[in-house]
Motif scaffolding. Structure first.
Motif, PDB file in Angstrom:
ATOM      1  N   LEU A  51       0.858  -1.179   0.000  1.00  0.00           N
ATOM      2  CA  LEU A  51       0.000   0.000   0.000  1.00  0.00           C
ATOM      3  C   LEU A  51       0.895   1.229   0.000  1.00  0.00           C
ATOM      4  N   ALA A  52       0.554   2.201  -0.795  1.00  0.00           N
ATOM      5  CA  ALA A  52       1.376   3.394  -0.941  1.00  0.00           C
ATOM      6  C   ALA A  52       1.236   4.319   0.254  1.00  0.00           C
ATOM      7  N   ALA A  53       2.360   4.762   0.777  1.00  0.00           N
ATOM      8  CA  ALA A  53       2.332   5.890   1.708  1.00  0.00           C
ATOM      9  C   ALA A  53       2.144   7.170   0.899  1.00  0.00           C
ATOM     10  N   LEU A  54       1.487   8.160   1.481  1.00  0.00           N
ATOM     11  CA  LEU A  54       1.181   9.394   0.756  1.00  0.00           C
ATOM     12  C   LEU A  54       1.671  10.603   1.540  1.00  0.00           C
ATOM     13  N   PRO A  55       2.312  11.558   0.867  1.00  0.00           N
ATOM     14  CA  PRO A  55       2.760  12.783   1.543  1.00  0.00           C
ATOM     15  C   PRO A  55       1.624  13.801   1.619  1.00  0.00           C
ATOM     16  N   THR A  56       0.613  13.505   2.425  1.00  0.00           N
ATOM     17  CA  THR A  56      -0.592  14.340   2.466  1.00  0.00           C
ATOM     18  C   THR A  56      -0.376  15.774   2.947  1.00  0.00           C
ATOM     19  N   PRO A  57       0.740  16.124   3.630  1.00  0.00           N
ATOM     20  CA  PRO A  57       0.944  17.551   3.884  1.00  0.00           C
ATOM     21  C   PRO A  57       0.970  18.390   2.603  1.00  0.00           C
ATOM     22  N   ASP A  58       1.259  17.751   1.456  1.00  0.00           N
ATOM     23  CA  ASP A  58       1.172  18.393   0.148  1.00  0.00           C
ATOM     24  C   ASP A  58       0.138  17.610  -0.656  1.00  0.00           C
ATOM     25  N   PRO A  59      -1.142  18.018  -0.640  1.00  0.00           N
ATOM     26  CA  PRO A  59      -2.184  17.222  -1.286  1.00  0.00           C
ATOM     27  C   PRO A  59      -1.932  16.961  -2.767  1.00  0.00           C
ATOM     28  N   GLU A  60      -1.353  17.918  -3.465  1.00  0.00           N
ATOM     29  CA  GLU A  60      -1.072  17.704  -4.889  1.00  0.00           C
ATOM     30  C   GLU A  60      -0.011  16.627  -5.074  1.00  0.00           C
TER      31      GLU A  60
END
Length: 314
Positions: free
Chosen positions: A92-101
């Motif tokens: 499962l991919a980790a996501l850098p959600t502090p930068d939504p784009e």
């Protein structure tokens, strides 16, 4: 019978340092291992395949300039392990959600190029939940790609910790804020906010997974329906309809029969996934718990591997 465990964790040395976690009793070595030690534990416990995701707090609490590169490198490390052991690991991919784009770009890269089966979001992003407007494109993309988002707990924001989970003792305060209570009910709230904000009505194909037998939602479901009618919400259906339609529950260390039976009654065997919560829980204990529930072969197969196979495309 095949057993797939869907909430199994890893981390990287960079993220251990950046997130400031570890120390005595923390299973850092097992989290860092994506090879023989992990495989031996799976074999000993009876797990055929792990769906692996980045352990909390992951990239959700980092500043943008650190979140994006650290998360990308973590995904590449996991992808390499999956490539080496395709019959035993999925990612499962980790996501850098502090930068939504950047989170959208990383989800698309991870699914289309790295072959990941979905994504994990470790709770709030510096105090913001996924129903915030800036995360709408990310949820739309997940629905479009038809991959689930695993919503995993994380420690509460400092202001919440101080208000709700302080003043008893350091040991009690820390457990109360996280694995004994706080982060479970916060994750249930997070999922409920997705319902109440209308996201599942607008994105009927969006699929979300929560662990720990539903993060208290099965127990509260009928009370929620009684107090939040469709008229109050401005939606077409009761909250329970959206949760039963768009939400899956994994076991992840909740090896307790009473909450399991409640989850089964409210969501059904089709929506329950086996998971261990490795390395924070024992693969052998999890498999013994599942085997001891006394299911017939049809229900056992659904929970042990069929539901996960269908949801994650395994």
């Amino acid at each position: 019978m095949r057993v797939i465990a869907v909430e199994e964790h890893f981390t990287t040395g960079e993220l251990l340092e950046a997130d400031g976690i570890g120390g005595p009793g923390y299973p850092s070595e097992r989290l860092l291992d994506l090879g023989e030690r992990r495989l031996k534990d799976m074999d000993a416990g009876g797990v055929d395949l792990q769906v692996i995701s980045l352990a909390a707090p992951g990239g959700q609490q980092l500043e943008v300039k650190r979140a994006v590169p650290l998360v990308r490198r973590a995904n590449e490390m996991l992808a390499e392990a999956v490539f080496c052991h395709p019959d035993r690991f999925a990612g499962l991919a980790a996501l850098p959600t502090p930068d939504p784009e950047a989170a959208c770009a990383e989800l698309e890269r991870a699914v289309r190029e790295l072959g990941f089966r979905g994504a994990v979001v470790n709770g709030h992003t510096r105090g913001r939940f996924l129903d915030a407007p800036e995360f709408r494109p990310l949820l739309e993309l997940a629905a479009h790609l038809r991959v689930p988002i695993y919503l995993h707990p994380t420690p509460p924001p400092d202001v919440v910790r101080r208000a709700y989970y302080s003043g008893i003792s350091p040991e009690v305060d820390g457990a109360l804020a996280t694995s004994a209570w706080g982060w479970h009910v916060e994750t249930g709230l997070h999922a409920l906010r997705l319902v109440l904000s209308g996201i599942f009505e607008r994105l009927p194909d969006l699929r979300v997974v929560v662990g720990h037998l539903g993060e208290a939602l099965p127990f509260m479901l009928r009370r929620v329906d009684a107090r939040l009618s469709p008229e109050v919400m401005g939606l077409k259906r009761q909250p329970s309809w959206y949760l039963r339609h768009n939400l899956w529950l994994s076991i992840s260390g909740f090896f307790f029969e009473a909450p399991f039976r409640t989850a089964m009654e409210e969501f059904g065997a089709e929506k329950i996934l086996f998971s261990v919560d490795y390395p924070f829980a024992s693969s052998a204990e999890g498999c013994r718990f599942l085997e001891g529930l006394g299911f017939g072969p049809q229900e056992y197969a659904k929970i042990a591997h069929q539901n996960a196979g269908e949801l994650f495309g395994l």
